[in-house]
Structures are given as C-alpha cells and as structure tokens.
Design a protein around this motif. Structure first.
Motif, PDB file in Angstrom:
ATOM      1  N   LYS A  94       0.745  -1.212  -0.072  1.00 47.05           N
ATOM      2  CA  LYS A  94      -0.001  -0.112  -0.086  1.00 47.05           C
ATOM      3  C   LYS A  94       0.741   1.368   0.100  1.00 47.05           C
ATOM      4  N   LEU A  97       2.398   1.888  -3.368  1.00 48.79           N
ATOM      5  CA  LEU A  97       1.662   2.356  -4.537  1.00 48.79           C
ATOM      6  C   LEU A  97       1.120   3.712  -4.211  1.00 48.79           C
ATOM      7  N   LEU A 120      -5.042  -3.615  -4.200  1.00 44.57           N
ATOM      8  CA  LEU A 120      -5.384  -2.851  -5.336  1.00 44.57           C
ATOM      9  C   LEU A 120      -6.901  -2.424  -5.422  1.00 44.57           C
ATOM     10  N   ASP A 121      -7.882  -3.290  -4.769  1.00 44.63           N
ATOM     11  CA  ASP A 121      -9.229  -2.947  -4.710  1.00 44.63           C
ATOM     12  C   ASP A 121      -9.460  -1.936  -3.772  1.00 44.63           C
ATOM     13  N   ASN A 123      -7.329   0.446  -3.539  1.00 46.89           N
ATOM     14  CA  ASN A 123      -6.502   1.856  -3.972  1.00 46.89           C
ATOM     15  C   ASN A 123      -7.251   2.498  -4.751  1.00 46.89           C
ATOM     16  N   LYS A 126      -5.312   4.445 -10.121  1.00 48.58           N
ATOM     17  CA  LYS A 126      -5.641   3.589 -11.405  1.00 48.58           C
ATOM     18  C   LYS A 126      -4.625   2.440 -11.211  1.00 48.58           C
ATOM     19  N   ASP A 127      -5.281   1.591 -11.208  1.00 47.83           N
ATOM     20  CA  ASP A 127      -4.791   0.106 -11.038  1.00 47.83           C
ATOM     21  C   ASP A 127      -3.888  -0.213 -12.237  1.00 47.83           C
TER      22      ASP A 127
END
Length: 419
Positions: A94, A97, A120-121, A123, A126-127
């Motif tokens: 985390k 990112l 990621l879900d 975040n 933009k993944d």
C-alpha cells in the motif's frame, strides 16, 4: 518523461533466485525501472555471484518485516500467511502504491495474488496490470510437500488449515484477473487453461533456459578430474527427485559383466541428506565410485555439469513434475551432456523432440539401469546426443531467445500507455 516502472513482488525466498534474476535483468535491458518488494533478510539468501551483485545496484528494494517471535510464527502457521501474504506485506505494498506510479506489477507465484488484489481493490488510484510469474503449480506443490511426502504433523496441519483448498481458491479467483501469466512449459499452460478456463492468449511460455553466454564463460575450480565416464545429478535433493532409484540403478549397472567403468556424482543436498545417501551407497556397494557433494554455488554446479558425460534427472511422476521443468535439463543440454530423464510430462517430451538423450519409465529402477547401461556402453552415440542438445540450445533453448517474450509484453504496455 519518465522511464516505465515495474513493481516485482516475491514474498518467499530470495528475489535474486536464478529465474527471477534473469527476468529482472531482461526488464532492465528493455529500459524499465525495477522496484522489488521482498521479505526482510531475503535479499541475502540464495545464490550470489558477480552478475547478481551488479543487478542489485540497478534496482530499488523494499523489505517488509517478518516478526520472528513464537506468537508471530504461530500466527503465520495457523493463517497460512507464509503462503498467502501477511498484513506487513499488504502495508508495504500500500505504501509503495501511494509513493510511486507503476506501469506493471509482477507477482512471483500465485498464492500472493489474493493479497495483491485486496490492496489494489482498496486503492483509489488507477490500477496497473498485474502479471503472474508462475514457474510451478503451487497447488500441486503444496499438496506434495504437506501430504504426499509430509509427516503426520504437516498432514494434520495442512488439513485443518485448509492450505490446498485456499490456494486453489486464490488461483481460481485471481488468475483470471491477471493481464498476463508467464509459465515455463506448454503443459502448464494447458493445465491452467483447462483447470481455470483461462484465455490461452494471455499465457506466455518462457522456458527455464540458461543465459548461454554466461554459462559458456564459467570456468570454476573445485571439481575433481574425471577418471572414467561421469554420470551426475546436480540439484536440490528431495523425495520427488528419485535419487534412491538412481543409486539402485547404478548398482545394477555395475553388476553387469561387460559394464564399462563409470563414476556417479550427486551434487546439491544438505549435509543430512548427503549422509543418508552415503549410507545407501555403502549398502548398495557403490560408495567407491560415488561422489556425494553438499549444496554448492550456481557456478560450481554448472561446472559439475560441464565435467559430466551423462546428466540424469530421475524425477518421480507427480502433477508438479508433469507441469514444470527444472533448470538442469536445459543446462545439461547446453553443456553438451547426454540426458537421461524420467518420462514425465515436459521432461520426456523435450528429450524425445530434441533427441538429446534417452527417457525411462518413472520409478522403474530396471528401466533406468538398462538405459544408463546403453549410454555408458556406446560412447559415440552418447556424445552425439550431447552435441544435439547443444545444437538446440544454440538455436532456441537459451535465455537470449526465450526472454524476448518479456520484452514484447513490456513493449505492448508502453505502446498502450503512449497511445
């Protein structure tokens, strides 16, 4: 303008293992920046040589803590965090990112995918596309280590922790979300496609081939000179390696009246494993012709292969062996040694196709002894098989050619980003 950036994640073992080090070097040569997330202390594990030390200086490493107290170890054992990712790993991911914009995330092995997609879900940015570097079938590997070859402790623990069903669920839910899966043999691609109904166009096969220029340059001292034909196994020891069958077969061959002189080298085990095989060699009456060597550096392992006439890979028949292939097969071919392999999955297929050796029925000591006797008794044909292996290595079965698939994929990402 900034260089494209990839985040590589490996939570088990060293990020500078043989395969991943080659992948990272290819990525760097393609013009990408590499960042790596790994467990604290893992960077110093595994094989270290000059090229890996140079590679370390070219990438950015982030380590997440792995608490070593009894409570923490018990928690990891109960929850399977060692397989599936810990809260310390998710916190590290985390943070990365939040600090950096990544164009691709590459995950070494499938179990950690669950934690990656969890982060990621949640975040808000933009993944980036997620790539899975899937060298081995982890469900089959976990089943073998916990149940097929495990102790009663691992069997009970594996059952109550539901490690295998949880790993299978992770692959079922997460592999379809991956933009690309890199694996090592066509058999694995077929298995993944059939088991999880994946799009075969999103699976690329990059075989475990050597960097031919680096392999050719290795001249490492430490291997005793040959006094006769040398038959060798070089690699990790373990119950699925079939080394007991190799020793039994060598004993049968030696009992043959017209058997030519030969010596057997088995290289790569722990001291305890070496002692156990030493006892078996004494029982079988071949201790005087057998060299048993503990684990050595990667360069010295290659030198043992170079000093061998015949390389034996006597693996037993498991789902894991049917859907992957060891480095040593292509290494033996590249150094010009004839190969004698168990007829399991890609091992048998590749040797049949290249005619770089012989295959034997897995688990059959008699068949292994017969084929070994054939190779020892016909030096001219055995040398021709070794030359054919080298020929195929020079014309395709080498990392210089196989690694182009990584470059092509990364080029497609940069093209999409530019457009």
């Amino acid at each position: 303008f900034r260089m494209p950036r990839i985040l590589i994640i490996r939570t088990e073992g060293s990020p500078f293992g043989t395969r991943l080090a080659r992948v990272m070097r290819t990525i760097r040569e393609t013009g990408w920046n590499c960042h790596v997330i790994c467990a604290e202390g893992s960077v110093s594990q595994g094989t270290v040589d000059g090229s890996v030390l140079d590679l370390r200086e070219q990438i950015t490493i982030y380590e997440f803590p792995v608490p070593d107290g009894l409570r923490s170890r018990l928690y990891r054992w109960i929850t399977g965090a060692g397989y599936l990712g810990s809260r310390h790993f998710r916190k590290c991911l985390k943070a990365r990112l939040a600090e950096n914009a990544y164009d691709v995330i590459m995950v070494k092995d499938s179990p950690i995918l669950h934690s990656v997609f969890q982060v990621l879900d949640r975040n808000r940015g933009k993944d980036p596309p997620v790539v899975c570097e899937m060298v081995e079938p982890r469900v089959a590997q976990a089943h073998d280590s916990l149940f097929r070859y495990g102790t009663w402790v691992t069997k009970i623990g594996g059952y109550f922790r539901r490690i295998v069903p949880r790993l299978r669920a992770v692959e079922r839910d997460c592999l379809p979300r991956c933009d690309r899966i890199f694996t090592v043999v066509d058999e694995m691609k077929t298995w993944l496609t059939n088991t999880y109904e994946l799009d075969p166009n999103r699976i690329s096969v990059v075989q475990n081939t050597p960097v031919l220029s680096e392999l050719d340059a290795i001249q490492e001292p430490g291997v005793p000179p040959k006094i006769s034909q040398r038959v060798s196994f070089v690699g990790s020891f373990g119950p699925h390696r079939g080394l007991e069958s190799l020793i039994d077969a060598a004993a049968l061959v030696r009992q043959q009246p017209a058997c030519p002189d030969f010596q057997l080298a088995i290289v790569g085990g722990s001291p305890a494993q070496v002692r156990r095989l030493e006892s078996l060699c004494i029982e079988r009456g071949i201790s005087d012709i057998t060299e048993l060597v503990p684990k050595v550096s990667h360069r010295l392992a290659i030198q043992w292969m170079k000093e061998s006439d015949i390389g034996v890979i006597p693996h037993v028949d498991t789902l894991g062996i049917r859907t992957t292939v060891p480095f040593k097969l292509f290494d033996y071919m590249a150094v010009g040694a004839a190969c004698l392999v168990s007829d399991v999955g890609p091992l048998g297929r590749i040797i049949r196709k290249t005619k770089a050796g012989l295959v034997f029925q897995p688990g059959s000591v008699a068949d292994l002894a017969e084929k070994l006797g054939c190779l020892l008794g016909d030096k001219q044909n055995t040398s021709a098989m070794g030359r054919r292996g080298r020929w195929h290595a020079e014309r395709g079965l080498c990392w210089e050619i196989e690694s182009e698939k990584y470059s092509q994929y990364l080029a497609s990402i940069t093209s999409a980003t530019d457009s």
